[in-house]
Each structure stands twice: as C-alpha cells, then as structure tokens.
Design an enzyme around this catalytic site. Structure first.
Site, mmCIF file in Angstrom:
data_model
loop_
_atom_site.group_PDB
_atom_site.id
_atom_site.type_symbol
_atom_site.label_atom_id
_atom_site.label_comp_id
_atom_site.label_asym_id
_atom_site.label_seq_id
_atom_site.Cartn_x
_atom_site.Cartn_y
_atom_site.Cartn_z
ATOM 1 N N LYS C 180 49.055 79.904 36.585
ATOM 2 C CA LYS C 180 48.832 79.929 38.038
ATOM 3 C C LYS C 180 50.160 79.798 38.767
ATOM 4 O O LYS C 180 50.838 78.779 38.672
ATOM 5 C CB LYS C 180 47.930 78.780 38.483
ATOM 6 C CG LYS C 180 47.607 78.865 39.982
ATOM 7 C CD LYS C 180 46.945 77.621 40.524
ATOM 8 C CE LYS C 180 47.927 76.587 41.016
ATOM 9 N NZ LYS C 180 48.706 76.991 42.214
ATOM 10 N N GLU C 254 57.668 69.101 33.945
ATOM 11 C CA GLU C 254 59.008 69.145 34.557
ATOM 12 C C GLU C 254 58.814 68.771 36.016
ATOM 13 O O GLU C 254 58.273 69.552 36.795
ATOM 14 C CB GLU C 254 59.613 70.556 34.492
ATOM 15 C CG GLU C 254 59.705 71.135 33.113
ATOM 16 C CD GLU C 254 60.822 70.540 32.284
ATOM 17 O OE1 GLU C 254 61.503 69.610 32.769
ATOM 18 O OE2 GLU C 254 60.995 70.997 31.152
ATOM 19 N N CYS C 288 64.485 71.026 41.721
ATOM 20 C CA CYS C 288 64.136 69.688 41.251
ATOM 21 C C CYS C 288 65.360 68.946 40.738
ATOM 22 O O CYS C 288 65.447 67.736 40.833
ATOM 23 C CB CYS C 288 63.059 69.762 40.181
ATOM 24 S SG CYS C 288 63.393 70.992 38.937
ATOM 25 N N GLU C 385 62.599 62.366 46.957
ATOM 26 C CA GLU C 385 63.012 63.751 46.840
ATOM 27 C C GLU C 385 62.687 64.474 48.145
ATOM 28 O O GLU C 385 61.529 64.513 48.562
ATOM 29 C CB GLU C 385 62.268 64.392 45.663
ATOM 30 C CG GLU C 385 62.771 65.753 45.317
ATOM 31 C CD GLU C 385 62.083 66.309 44.061
ATOM 32 O OE1 GLU C 385 60.886 66.039 43.875
ATOM 33 O OE2 GLU C 385 62.760 67.027 43.294
#
Lengths: 325, 286, 477
Positions: C180, C254, C288, C385
């Site tokens: 997906k 991840e 990331c 983040e």
C-alpha cells in the site's frame, strides 16, 4: 562595458591584517595549516551539484555575453608569431565582426616578448594585455630573472602579469619563500595587476589549493589563477570552488576583493556557464564582473560566439563562420 | 549426634549483590517430590526496576569492553562452573528429580554451551558484519552492536536452559535481567554466585526469582529495556500481553519457545536477535 | 544586473495521468469495492486523479492473489528465473526513468532534480542489487526459505524509493507482495504496477492496493500475511507491533528519527555546511533520517551559523518541476499544519526563528527553510520529529557532551559527525546509538548499505545483505 583596472582593487597586502601571520616561517605555516580542511568528496559533490543548474533563454544570453567579457584570450605557444598575436588581438576587440553588439574580451594573454605587439594592436580599445612572466610555466629560474621578466613585460605595456608560484617551494613547505616571491613580483608589477598561478594540477590536494589561495591573497595578488594550461588537470570546477570560497572568506575577513581565474580546459559554453553559476552561488553578484572573474581560454571564445549566434538567429552555427585565431 | 546443616538462603542477584526482595516477600520452593527445598525471594516490581537500573548502569562498561575480554569472562564462568559441578548436579537432581546421569549431562552441556558462546564474542562481528561496496567514493561498514538491556523469561531446564538464553546475550555485550523459573529458581541463584565470582561485572546479569506473571509485565513495559526474550513463557495469553506491552518502546521481541531442545547446538539467532546493525559511512579522498 | 536563472521546467508531457485508478490485484487493474479519494499536486493543489480506496474485502482479494502466486508460481520458481524478472523491472525503471521522476515530483512535490538524480536511479539500482541475490540466497547467511506473503505499507516522502526498498528484497527472496502506497502519493506505485505488467511478472506476485490508514490496518492484521514491513511514523509502528503480537508474523519497522548532526571545530567547514543543508533541507526535510538537530561546537557556532544562513539564502524554492529548484513543496496540507504548529511551539518556547526570505507561491503547500537557534534539549523542537525543513541548533563544548545530547532521545535512526580527526570519528561512531552514522557526509543511500534504526526508530534493516534477513526464515529453518 569595457573592463578597466578598478580603483577598488587596491593592494590587499597593504592592510597589515596579516603582519603577524607572515612574520616567520612557522607563524605562516601555523596559519595556513589552521585553515579548515577540505573534504574532497564533499567538495566535488558540491561542484557537481552546481553544475546541474539549467540556464536557459534570457539568463543564458546574459551568461554568454558575460563570459565573453571575461575571456583572457590566450596564446602561449612556442610557435606564436607576431602575426598570430595581432590576429588574436583583433579578435579580442571584435570577437564577432558581423555583430557589433558582441562585447570585447577582457584581455589577451601572451608571452612577454609578444606584449608590445599585442599592445600595438589593442591600443586604447580597453582590452588589456596580460603577460605570463616569472619563467612561465615551470617557474624554475633565479629570482632576479623572474623579476626582470616581469619588469620587461610591464615596460612593454602589459596591464596584467600572470606569474607562476614556485611549486617546489610550496610543496616542501617553504611557504615564506613563496610569499616573498609573490610580494616581490607584485612590487615589480608597479601599476599592473598581478595574477598568481598555482598550477593546481601539481598541488594535488584541495587543502593545498586553499593554502595557496590564502598565501597569494595575503601577499597581495589581485587575482588567483588555477593553471598554466600546460599541466593536466588544469582548471576544474571543484578547484575553482575552493578558490572562490577563499576569496569570499578573504573579503569577509579583510573587506578586500580578490579575483579568480580558472584557466585551461574550459572549452564550451556549457562549461563556462557552470563556472558562472558557481561564481554566482558561492561569491554572489559582486564577482560576476571581468574585474573579478576571468576565463583563461582560447577555443572557448568560438564556442561562446556560436552559441551567441544560435541565441540570436535561432539556428545552430558552425565553426566555419568564426575565425580560428 | 549428627551435625546440623547450615542451610543456604537464596536471595536475588542484582547489580552484583545478593539482596532480599525489597518487598520482604519470599515463597516456598519444593523439590521434585514436593518436599521443602528452600525459601526463595519473591521479587516485586521494584526489584525488577532496580535490576533494570543495574543492568543499564553496567551496559556502557560491558559493551565497551573488547570482545576478547568478554570472551575471557564468559569462558571464566565456564571454568568456575566446572569447578562446582557437583553442587549443580546435586541441585538439579533435587529440584528436577532426574537421574545422576541426566543431571551430569545437563551440567556438561551447560558448561560446553558457555565455552561455545565465549568463543563467539570476537567472531560474531566478522560473521554478521559487512563491508558494503557502495557505488561512490565512500568507506561503508556495517557492524553489530548490542541492543542494550534485555529482559529474559527463562525456560525450563534450570541450568542448561538458563545458560542457553543468557550466554548469547552477554557475550555480545548486552546486559540482562532474567526471571528465573518460578517453580525451580534456586539453580539460577547459584549460577549467580558463579557469575559473581567469575569476573563478570555486577549488573551484567541480574536474576529475579518469583512470579513470572507478576514481574514480566513490568519488564515488558519498562521504557528503559531494549528487548525482551519470551522463550520461557508458556501461557499464550501472557505472551501476547507481554508482546503488546513491549511495543510501547518498540522492544526487540523474541517470541516464546518453551519446548526448545537445549541439547541441540544453537545457531546464531539468539545472538543476532538482540544485535543492532550500525552502518558507518565516510568519504574516501585525499 | 544580477544573474537570474530563467525558469527551466521539465516537461510534464512525458507523463500520462489517468482521471482515475483502480487497484492492482492479480496482475490487473480492478475497481475496488470501497470508495475513492483524490490525490493532489502539493505544489498547486491541482487534483491529479481519483484513486480507489481498498476495502477489507479488496485487501483480502489481494492477499489471496498473493498467496496463490506464492504457492503456485513464485516460491516454486528458481532463484535464477526470479532474478531475471527483477532485472527486467530494473531495466524498465531505467528506460522510463524520466517519466517516473516527473510523476514523482508532481504527486509528491519534491524537486525534479532530486527525483531525477537521487530517487529514481537508486530505485533502479535497488532492483539490480536484489535481482542478483535471488539465485545466491544460500550464501546470504539467512538461508533461502521465503516467508510467504509480505504485507508492505510505505510512506509519502520517497514513494517509489520506499516501494523499491520493500518489493525488491521481498521478491528476490521468493515472497509475494501486497503493498500500500501512501494516500497522498499513490501514482508512482500505480505506474510501477504497469511496469510489472510490461515485465510480464506473473499475476499476483505484486499487488498494489491504494488507500489510507484503514487499508493499511487491513493488510497488517490479515491472518494470511506472513510478513509485515512498514516505513512511517513511530506511532503507527507501535500500533503495528501491537497488532502482530501473539502471531507468527515477522516484522520490520523503519520509523521516525531526530538525528543529531555533530559539527566539531576542526570540521571541513564548507562541506559541513553543505552536509547540514543536505541533512535537513533535502526532500523538504521529509526524511526520517534527517539531521534535524544540529549540534555545533560552541567555539565555531557563530561562524557555522553565519555560513549556514548565507548558504540557505542561495537555496531555490518553488516549482518542483523546475530543474533549478532545490526545495519543493510540502507534501500535504496536513503535514504543513504540523510543521507550522511545531514551529510555533519553538517560538513559544523561546527559541529564535530565522527563515530564508523568499516569496512563497500563493497556491500549494509551502514552508521556507528555517532554523531555530537557542534551542535546548528540553524544547519540543529538539525532541519531536518535525518532518519538515526546520533545523534546531544546539551547541556543545566537549565530545562527551555531544554524545550525551545526541543519544538523549528515544530515537536512534541516524547521526552525523564532522571532524578532520580520524580517531575522533571512530570514537564518536562507536558511541552514537544510531543505525546509520554519516561521518563527514550526510544522507547518503545505497542498495548495498543496510539502513534502519535503534530504539524507537524501529527494527530490521533494509538494503544490503542484511536487508534479506527480514524476508527469509533464517539459516536454521
């Protein structure tokens, strides 16, 4: 605009900012080795990144004319004749005889014995005569001979002197010798502007190029120049990047501008534009001027002219339509 | 008149010391025939917390030692265990009701397992690390590093099972908090005594005795625990609950395997499961 | 006169975006049974296409197709034959590279320079790399037994690259895939489906189901999925870890990061500044492993910041399809909101904001390259983040302080170190708790190089030999 020696290009060494640095061999070495290191891979990646800029239409036209104005049209062959130098000088003044809007180059660059010939042709056109002096290209001669070589060229009418540094002295760490040599040649130059050639192909590392740049700037060079054109590799984008960073940082520290001249191996308009992009993004507008950036080149001019014609006529040109000298 | 035995008090093993449970609790441990063997400390959540603090404190030093040195320490555990094999054989026979031959085989295997893992300390990096040939002017090296503090639910097999789950963790530089078998915890504490006299720094291995169902959830949800080995969990529901709790800080989880045959030579995965791979890049230039 | 660069737009004529897209199941595009959603160009908010949102039933169909393909075809095929399919795919990606790059930039907002020079070439390289493993798995150290059906959920920051990281090793190891793509960037995955058709990949080996969170959950929790691979937020990663608890599913995650980029006073300073810029402004900071915390040694902090600001002023922000654009559009309005919100928190917490002065386009989602100075470890902008072009600047005095600050985070994905002293690099690299350490460089990726995090940045590695582990049963099986 025709380039003239700029009054702002005063002698950097006169400032005295670096008196402590050049006081002794050891203080000079400490200073040069204390400059930030250069990571080769990062530096080359940055140069390659800038080279991907896409310069089109109006900006390309602007860049081509600017590049033409920055050319030191060069002939440095043993087989040079007075006739060839006269032809070159004519071309420097009117690169495209068919198009009066085409600007002149910055200078012609010749051996000292050809200065008078070049000067005769160029007259008061505003195109300078640059002479390679100091036992070009190896720099291997006694000091008094180098100085005599310089004075001869200046007396013959040279506006600019392109000297070579003693790479042997530099590579063996005798930085003060190199510094003093540059300073003496500069003195011998009188009113003529001094370009200091490093022969970066022999210096091997970017750390050395950065050190040589500071050494030459502190010694009063008006321009720092990559190469003689006689050693491979000659000018490269990353080497020029390091030198541009050096003049940028030097102005930051002293308020004084020094020019940069990549020479040798720049053959196409595409190449030249990459250099101009680099000047633009590393040093900014102030250096986008023939007083502060030059191309040492010969065949580059014809390619610039062909591209210029393509821009104005909309069709590709060919070498037969431009003079070979 | 016969001499009266001096009985041993079994306590916890935390940070290199042998404290009682801070809760003051203990519980009865019987032998295989249901006779009283000893009272064991019944660790509380606070003991578990203290054990994690001890394991965390020990981690930097232990993981920072050279692999050669860790190999020597683990080998030293084997040496000391060899010297005390009668004690362990007797304890195993009493606790598990096995024949002398079975008990001896189990101790032999445990010692041999320690020797086997000791040797891995300075080889696992070579076997699971890599130099990576990237398409550019870069040095690129991947090496394994320990995950950190690992909680372990010990399996059956009071000595061999325990050694088989703890040795692969410490030899690679992790520090552990192990929950001993609730019904058979005494050998684990005796093993702690071996470790305490084998140059193993305090806190590298911490042993809790008591209720798995009570302590394990605290370790599974502890945010300063990096991994949890559920090998000895036999209750599926508890295992799932622990794995869910472990997700709070994304602990590395090894799922239950209570029926493992500990006599079979293990592969690398008990070590690699709790190793991280670190990849370092550096430009290559002059 | 200044040297202005005239617009240099890459032609979008090369891509053919259909008005609507179905799901790619069992080798064919089919209408889903669910609803649909729109994907927009984040640079101008133009609606690009209507895309099917896969329902639970659709996901079930896709998993069934993958299972069939696994049992009947893919797991029975020799590694050498699987390799040839992967090589074919790699070649087609190269051939259609420009088209993929343009489409990626349109759907994602990233500069064409990046999709053309970074994303797509690495995508092709990834397929080449893992193609070669398919018939050499017995030498990998992880055995050669595949897991079965892999359910893969990928993010919007590197849509095609993350697809490659997921699909290439999965297929090489003999697994089949239900993938997906993110709901804001489905188009290159759908073009990849077309590439699978061009490569004559057996039906069902790769299935692409578009959708949002619900579709992702359906994949992750599907009982016939043997392997879950996810790249995305730590929050969702934890939810996935909870979902698979108590099952036999193998998982690789991840997740997020808050990488420290540590600059010592002896750093090669101009390259360090480039590294800082690459570290946080590459891909609009939607990375990331972005170097979102600059830790600079106090003695050079002023100089580094001055150079950084000067360098940032030359960044060119705007039309992602302009070949000279360095910083493109924020991927979505939602992400833009989050970046704005966290930046405002930075203001409120007393950090000093500096941003590049530039005219932002009136349409689309834009945020200028921004740095916050005077940030301390306690600030939210130093801990959370932001996933945008926002750099938090902190200072340190000693190597130990740098390490403490760098490691003082629940994340552990990446870190950077800049110094000319070799032994210090190795010492720092040893002590940083992060899966990737870039020394005197940053944000470099390669198919042969394992990538993945420590701690809450996830587990498992993608890339390199290590990347096979997550798709094989192991040497002892």
């Amino acid at each position: 605009m025709t380039p003239t020696p700029s009054s702002t290009a005063s002698s950097p060494s006169a400032t005295g900012v670096f008196d402590d640095v050049v006081r002794s061999e050891s203080s000079l070495r400490r200073f040069l080795h204390g400059l930030p290191g250069v990571d080769q891979v990062g530096c080359e990646a940055r140069a390659a990144g800038l080279a991907t800029r896409s310069i089109k239409t109006t900006s390309k036209a602007y860049a081509i004319d600017l590049a033409i104005r920055m050319v030191d049209l060069t002939t440095l062959e043993g087989q040079d004749t007075h006739g060839k130098v006269r032809a070159l000088a004519s071309k420097a003044m009117r690169p495209d005889p068919a198009d009066p809007t085409c600007p002149a180059t910055a200078a012609v660059c010749v051996y000292p014995d050809m200065v008078a010939t070049a000067k005769q042709t160029l007259g008061e056109s505003g195109v300078h005569v640059a002479a390679v002096a100091t036992a070009f290209p190896s720099g291997r001669a006694a000091m008094d001979i180098k100085l005599a070589d310089t004075r001869d060229a200046v007396e013959a009418g040279a506006d600019e002197i392109d000297m070579v540094i003693d790479r042997g002295a530099f590579l063996s760490g005798r930085y003060l010798d190199v510094y003093e040599e540059i300073a003496q040649v500069k003195e011998a130059c009188g009113d003529a502007h001094l370009k200091v050639i490093f022969e970066t192909g022999e210096l091997q590392t970017y750390d050395n190029v950065r050190r040589a740049s500071w050494l030459a700037m502190m010694a009063g060079g008006h321009f720092i120049k990559t190469s003689t054109g006689k050693v491979q590799p000659a000018a490269t984008l990353p080497v020029t990047l390091i030198m541009l960073e050096a003049v940028r940082d030097f102005r930051e520290q002293t308020g004084q501008m020094v020019g940069v001249k990549p020479a040798g191996g720049i053959k196409t308009t595409k190449d030249a534009i990459k250099y101009l992009v680099m000047v633009n993004e590393i040093c900014g507008d102030d250096w986008l001027d023939p007083d502060w950036f030059r191309f040492g080149a010969s065949t580059l001019l014809n390619d610039l002219l062909m591209q210029r014609t393509k821009m104005t006529t909309g069709r590709y040109s060919g070498p037969d339509y431009f003079t070979l000298d | 008149m016969s001499r009266i035995d001096v009985r041993k008090t079994y306590k916890l093993y935390i940070g290199g010391a042998f404290p009682r449970s801070e809760s003051g609790r203990s519980y009865v441990v019987n032998d295989a025939k249901g006779r009283l063997l000893a009272n064991a400390a019944q660790a509380s959540r606070k003991d578990a917390r203290d054990a994690v603090v001890a394991a965390r404190a020990a981690f930097g030093g232990w993981s920072g030692r050279t692999a050669y040195n860790r190999a020597q320490v683990v080998y030293r555990i084997a040496e000391v265990l060899e010297g005390r094999r009668e004690q362990f054989e007797a304890e195993i026979r009493a606790a598990e009701g096995v024949t002398p031959a079975r008990a001896r085989a189990s101790v032999d295997a445990a010692i041999d397992r320690l020797v086997w893992y000791a040797g891995w300390a300075d080889k696992i990096t070579q076997v699971v690390g890599n130099a990576n040939p990237v398409a550019g002017p870069f040095f690129n090296l991947s090496t394994p590093e320990p995950s950190g503090v690992i909680a372990v639910v010990a399996p059956r097999g009071s000595l061999l099972g325990l050694v088989s789950v703890v040795a692969p963790l410490i030899v690679t530089g992790n520090t552990v908090v192990v929950i001993a078998r609730e019904d058979n915890p005494l050998t684990a504490i005796t093993l702690g005594e071996v470790m305490a006299t084998s140059d193993l720094p305090g806190g590298v291995v911490n042993v809790l005795t008591g209720s798995q169902a009570e302590i394990a959830p605290w370790l599974a949800s502890h945010m300063d625990v990096n991994g949890i080995d559920l090998t000895g969990v036999e209750d599926d529901e508890l295992a799932t609950e622990l794995e869910v709790a472990a997700a709070d800080n994304l602990k590395r989880v090894r799922r239950p395997a209570p029926d493992t045959d500990w006599l079979v030579e293990p592969g690398l995965d008990r070590m690699t499961q709790f190793l991280e791979t670190k990849t370092v890049w550096h430009p290559i230039g002059v | 006169m200044a040297f202005e660069y005239a617009p240099a737009p890459e032609s979008r004529a090369i891509v053919d975006i259909k008005p609507s897209y179905g799901l790619f199941i069992n080798g064919e595009f089919v209408d889903g049974t669910g609803t649909s959603f729109k994907t927009v160009n984040p640079a101008n908010e133009e609606v690009l296409a209507e895309v099917a949102e896969a329902s639970d039933a659709d996901v079930d169909e896709a998993v069934k197709a993958a299972r069939r393909a696994y049992t009947r075809v893919w797991s029975r095929m020799s590694g050498a034959e699987r390799a040839k399919y992967l090589y074919r795919i790699a070649r087609i990606i190269q051939e259609r590279g420009r088209e993929l790059a343009v489409l990626e930039s349109i759907d994602n907002g990233k500069p064409i320079k990046e999709s053309r020079d970074v994303d797509v070439p690495i995508v092709a390289a990834h397929f080449f790399y893992y193609a070669g493993w398919a018939d050499k798995l017995q030498y990998s150290g992880y055995g050669s037994t595949p897991l079965g059906v892999a359910g893969q959920v990928i993010p919007w920051n590197f849509p095609l690259l993350m697809l490659a990281w997921k699909i290439a090793p999965a297929l090489a190891c003999g697994n089949t895939v239900v993938l997906k793509p993110a709901e804001t960037t489905p188009l290159t995955a759908l073009l990849f489906a077309e590439i699978c058709q061009q490569a004559d990949l057996p039906p069902g080996v790769v299935n692409i189901v578009t959708g949002a969170g619900d579709t992702g959950r359906a994949i992750v929790s599907h009982p016939d999925v043997d392997k879950v691979a996810f790249t995305g937020s730590t929050e969702v990663g934890k939810a996935i870890a909870r979902t698979v608890a108590g099952t036999d599913k193998k998982v690789t995650l991840e997740l997020g990061g808050k990488a420290a980029n540590i600059v010592f006073d002896d750093a090669p300073i101009d390259q360090a500044v480039e590294g800082i810029v690459d570290g946080i402004f590459f891909n609009q900071g939607h990375v990331c492993c972005a170097g979102s915390r600059l830790l600079v040694q106090e003695s050079v902090a002023d100089e580094v910041l001055e150079r950084l600001k000067r360098r940032m002023s030359t960044l060119r922000m705007g039309d992602p399809l302009d070949k000279n654009t360095d910083v493109g559009a924020i991927n979505s309005g939602e992400q833009l909101m989050r970046i704005r919100e966290l930046s405002q928190v930075g203001d409120a917490e007393g950090a000093e904001r500096w941003e590049v002065a530039c005219d932002l386009p009136t349409k689309g989602f834009w945020f200028p390259p921004t740095i916050f100075t005077g940030v301390s470890q306690a600030h939210r902008i130093a801990r959370e983040e932001i996933f945008g072009p926002v750099l938090s600047v902190l200072t340190f005095r000693t190597p130990s302080e740098a390490i403490e600050k760098a490691n003082n985070t629940p994340f552990g994905l990446s870190a950077g170190v800049w110094t000319d002293k070799g032994s210090r690099i190795l010492s720092m690299a040893n002590r940083l708790r992060a899966g990737v350490v870039w020394a005197n460089t940053f944000n470099k990726f390669d198919p042969t190089s394992p990538f993945g995090g420590y701690k809450e940045s996830g587990y498992g590695r993608e890339g390199g030999r290590h990347g096979l582990e997550g798709y094989l049963k192991g040497a002892d099986s």
